[in-house]
Scaffold this motif. Structure first.
Motif, mmCIF file in Angstrom:
data_model
loop_
_atom_site.group_PDB
_atom_site.id
_atom_site.type_symbol
_atom_site.label_atom_id
_atom_site.label_comp_id
_atom_site.label_asym_id
_atom_site.label_seq_id
_atom_site.Cartn_x
_atom_site.Cartn_y
_atom_site.Cartn_z
ATOM 1 N N GLY A 1 -1.664 2.673 7.448
ATOM 2 C CA GLY A 1 -1.477 4.107 7.359
ATOM 3 C C GLY A 1 -1.180 4.669 5.985
ATOM 4 O O GLY A 1 -1.141 5.895 5.824
ATOM 5 N N ARG A 2 -0.995 3.827 4.974
ATOM 6 C CA ARG A 2 -0.686 4.340 3.641
ATOM 7 C C ARG A 2 -1.970 4.559 2.837
ATOM 8 O O ARG A 2 -2.231 3.910 1.818
ATOM 9 C CB ARG A 2 0.268 3.386 2.916
ATOM 10 C CG ARG A 2 1.687 3.371 3.457
ATOM 11 C CD ARG A 2 2.364 4.742 3.390
ATOM 12 N NE ARG A 2 2.371 5.291 2.034
ATOM 13 C CZ ARG A 2 3.360 5.084 1.163
ATOM 14 N NH1 ARG A 2 4.421 4.388 1.508
ATOM 15 N NH2 ARG A 2 3.295 5.607 -0.047
ATOM 16 N N ASP A 3 -2.775 5.521 3.306
ATOM 17 C CA ASP A 3 -4.046 5.822 2.647
ATOM 18 C C ASP A 3 -3.868 6.394 1.248
ATOM 19 O O ASP A 3 -4.818 6.418 0.457
ATOM 20 C CB ASP A 3 -4.858 6.813 3.496
ATOM 21 C CG ASP A 3 -5.237 6.240 4.843
ATOM 22 O OD1 ASP A 3 -5.329 4.993 4.950
ATOM 23 O OD2 ASP A 3 -5.440 7.023 5.785
ATOM 24 N N ASP A 4 -2.658 6.849 0.932
ATOM 25 C CA ASP A 4 -2.410 7.425 -0.383
ATOM 26 C C ASP A 4 -2.344 6.383 -1.488
ATOM 27 O O ASP A 4 -2.411 6.714 -2.671
ATOM 28 C CB ASP A 4 -1.086 8.196 -0.358
ATOM 29 C CG ASP A 4 0.098 7.297 0.011
ATOM 30 O OD1 ASP A 4 0.009 6.623 1.058
ATOM 31 O OD2 ASP A 4 1.098 7.274 -0.731
ATOM 32 N N LEU A 5 -2.241 5.112 -1.133
ATOM 33 C CA LEU A 5 -2.049 4.051 -2.123
ATOM 34 C C LEU A 5 -3.389 3.636 -2.723
ATOM 35 O O LEU A 5 -3.926 2.561 -2.455
ATOM 36 C CB LEU A 5 -1.337 2.863 -1.476
ATOM 37 C CG LEU A 5 0.069 3.155 -0.944
ATOM 38 C CD1 LEU A 5 0.639 1.937 -0.242
ATOM 39 C CD2 LEU A 5 0.996 3.616 -2.074
ATOM 40 N N THR A 6 -3.917 4.488 -3.560
ATOM 41 C CA THR A 6 -5.175 4.206 -4.240
ATOM 42 C C THR A 6 -4.930 3.220 -5.381
ATOM 43 O O THR A 6 -3.796 3.080 -5.862
ATOM 44 C CB THR A 6 -5.770 5.492 -4.823
ATOM 45 O OG1 THR A 6 -4.859 5.999 -5.820
ATOM 46 C CG2 THR A 6 -5.972 6.540 -3.738
ATOM 47 N N PRO A 7 -5.977 2.520 -5.847
ATOM 48 C CA PRO A 7 -5.795 1.621 -6.995
ATOM 49 C C PRO A 7 -5.211 2.334 -8.206
ATOM 50 O O PRO A 7 -4.370 1.770 -8.919
ATOM 51 C CB PRO A 7 -7.213 1.109 -7.255
ATOM 52 C CG PRO A 7 -7.892 1.177 -5.921
ATOM 53 C CD PRO A 7 -7.331 2.407 -5.273
ATOM 54 N N GLU A 8 -5.622 3.578 -8.444
ATOM 55 C CA GLU A 8 -5.122 4.322 -9.593
ATOM 56 C C GLU A 8 -3.620 4.593 -9.473
ATOM 57 O O GLU A 8 -2.866 4.438 -10.441
ATOM 58 C CB GLU A 8 -5.879 5.637 -9.737
ATOM 59 C CG GLU A 8 -7.360 5.495 -10.068
ATOM 60 C CD GLU A 8 -8.202 5.084 -8.857
ATOM 61 O OE1 GLU A 8 -9.331 4.609 -9.067
ATOM 62 O OE2 GLU A 8 -7.710 5.245 -7.709
ATOM 63 N N LEU A 9 -3.187 4.999 -8.285
ATOM 64 C CA LEU A 9 -1.765 5.265 -8.074
ATOM 65 C C LEU A 9 -0.948 3.990 -8.229
ATOM 66 O O LEU A 9 0.120 3.981 -8.868
ATOM 67 C CB LEU A 9 -1.544 5.869 -6.691
ATOM 68 C CG LEU A 9 -0.081 6.085 -6.277
ATOM 69 C CD1 LEU A 9 0.603 7.066 -7.225
ATOM 70 C CD2 LEU A 9 0.016 6.565 -4.832
ATOM 71 N N LEU A 10 -1.428 2.899 -7.665
ATOM 72 C CA LEU A 10 -0.683 1.650 -7.729
ATOM 73 C C LEU A 10 -0.586 1.124 -9.155
ATOM 74 O O LEU A 10 0.457 0.608 -9.573
ATOM 75 C CB LEU A 10 -1.325 0.613 -6.808
ATOM 76 C CG LEU A 10 -1.194 0.932 -5.311
ATOM 77 C CD1 LEU A 10 -2.065 -0.003 -4.490
ATOM 78 C CD2 LEU A 10 0.263 0.826 -4.863
ATOM 79 N N THR A 11 -1.650 1.253 -9.916
ATOM 80 C CA THR A 11 -1.612 0.830 -11.312
ATOM 81 C C THR A 11 -0.598 1.659 -12.089
ATOM 82 O O THR A 11 0.189 1.125 -12.884
ATOM 83 C CB THR A 11 -2.999 0.954 -11.957
ATOM 84 O OG1 THR A 11 -3.901 0.056 -11.308
ATOM 85 C CG2 THR A 11 -2.944 0.608 -13.438
ATOM 86 N N ARG A 12 -0.598 2.966 -11.856
ATOM 87 C CA ARG A 12 0.341 3.838 -12.557
ATOM 88 C C ARG A 12 1.777 3.502 -12.181
ATOM 89 O O ARG A 12 2.666 3.450 -13.052
ATOM 90 C CB ARG A 12 0.038 5.299 -12.257
ATOM 91 C CG ARG A 12 0.924 6.266 -13.041
ATOM 92 C CD ARG A 12 0.435 7.697 -12.938
ATOM 93 N NE ARG A 12 0.549 8.240 -11.593
ATOM 94 C CZ ARG A 12 -0.491 8.459 -10.779
ATOM 95 N NH1 ARG A 12 -1.728 8.149 -11.160
ATOM 96 N NH2 ARG A 12 -0.299 8.967 -9.575
ATOM 97 N N ARG A 13 2.010 3.264 -10.898
ATOM 98 C CA ARG A 13 3.362 2.911 -10.470
ATOM 99 C C ARG A 13 3.796 1.557 -11.039
ATOM 100 O O ARG A 13 4.965 1.376 -11.403
ATOM 101 C CB ARG A 13 3.429 2.887 -8.940
ATOM 102 C CG ARG A 13 3.464 4.269 -8.324
ATOM 103 C CD ARG A 13 3.611 4.232 -6.815
ATOM 104 N NE ARG A 13 3.838 5.565 -6.284
ATOM 105 C CZ ARG A 13 3.943 5.851 -4.993
ATOM 106 N NH1 ARG A 13 3.824 4.866 -4.094
ATOM 107 N NH2 ARG A 13 4.153 7.090 -4.587
#
Length: 328
Positions: free
Chosen positions: A303-315
């Motif tokens: 359900g965590r569709d917000d976790l895109t590769p770009e977001l995860l890399t930034r985090r």
């Protein structure tokens, strides 16, 4: 599987459970006289894990047996076929634990406190020389770190990689889960008698259900810890580092930075040397580079569709920066 059941019991159904990456997970429905209730079958089907299945599944079987005499909420072992002598693939059969995986941002702080308390309890599991698990294995090395191609902070990555070029620090060893993170922990509400894998399974546990409010989170308890194939003997700092990285990826760098404090507040002991602690935190975090896709796929499935590769890399980059600000 039926060979390991009471004479009057039989498997009457199976359904795939969601959220796993290393294994194919199935919930088995069992009926008849003496039926033990629903069971979980973990099967290794990917070539890499099939190759190493005998060691992995034998280790998990041994650990589940060991934990049966502790207060750690782990599944009960029902059978193991680590070499696929009877099954299509190497497999382990275990009881189904109650509860579900909770990965939402809502209530994350309270769940982190429960995670920290549970991890302290795991680290206090006593073992003998005979049943001590293998020594921990590092999951990355300086030459194996994959720096994001589009990063705007290459100097940050270089500095992080330089941290793990040294020899591993000395440490006081303890019993490690070694893959302890929110995706391998099940929660249910206190007094909830219906929480038996309601929506699926994540390496042995349930999938995330509806969002839980902060108030409701105070009624939560940890009902299961799953996925014991990597259980090891090593520094508590490494288990704390792994959960911290996962929390940073799920909820932001601030969540990853708070977990070590929650762990010590719960009675856990970490190295007093900031540089040594930084080593363990970097050793874990860099294994997720460049985009944490290994865990992101199962998390998105839950359900965590917000976790895109770009977001995860930034985090991940933000988390590395915060680690240096505090420990470096």
């Amino acid at each position: 599987m039926e060979n390991g059941l009471p004479a009057g019991a039989r498997v009457v159904g199976a359904e795939r459970l969601r959220g796993g990456w290393t294994s194919q997970m199935r919930r088995l429905s069992v009926a008849g006289d003496g039926a033990p209730g629903p069971l979980v079958l973990r099967s290794f089907v990917k070539p890499f894990f099939v190759l190493h299945a005998e060691g992995l599944l034998t280790r998990e079987a041994d650990v589940l047996t060991l934990l049966g005499d502790t207060d750690v909420p782990a599944a009960s072992l029902r059978g193991v076929d680590a070499t696929a002598a009877h099954c299509d693939h190497p497999s382990l059969l275990m009881s189904l634990l109650p509860g579900s995986v909770r990965l939402s941002d809502d209530g994350a702080d309270r769940r982190a406190e429960l995670l920290a308390d549970q991890l302290v309890r795991i680290h206090r599991v006593r073992v003998t020389a005979q049943n001590r698990p293998r020594s921990y294995q590092a999951w990355t090395a300086p030459e194996r770190v994959r720096v994001p191609e589009t990063t705007e902070r290459p100097e940050l990555w270089q500095r992080a990689v330089d941290v793990i070029r040294r020899e591993a620090p000395e440490y006081w060893p303890c019993f490690l889960h070694r893959d302890f993170h929110p995706g391998n922990v099940l929660f249910d509400e206190v007094g909830d008698a219906e929480g038996f894998g309601r929506e699926g399974h994540a390496e042995g546990g349930g999938a995330e259900g509806d969002a839980v409010s902060g108030a409701e989170c105070h009624a939560l308890r940890i009902s299961g810890v799953v996925d014991w194939v990597e259980t090891s003997w090593g520094p508590a700092d490494l288990d704390v580092a792994h959960c911290s990285t996962a929390l940073a990826l799920l909820h932001g760098a601030h969540a990853g930075m708070r977990f070590a404090d929650a762990y010590t507040a719960a009675g856990g002991l970490l190295t007093e040397k900031p540089g040594d602690h930084l080593y363990w935190r970097m050793l874990d975090a860099l294994a997720f580079a460049p985009d944490a896709e290994k865990v992101a796929g199962p998390w998105r499935e839950l359900g965590r569709d917000d976790l895109t590769p770009e977001l995860l890399t930034r985090r991940l980059e933000d988390y590395l920066q915060e680690l240096f600000l505090r420990y470096g």
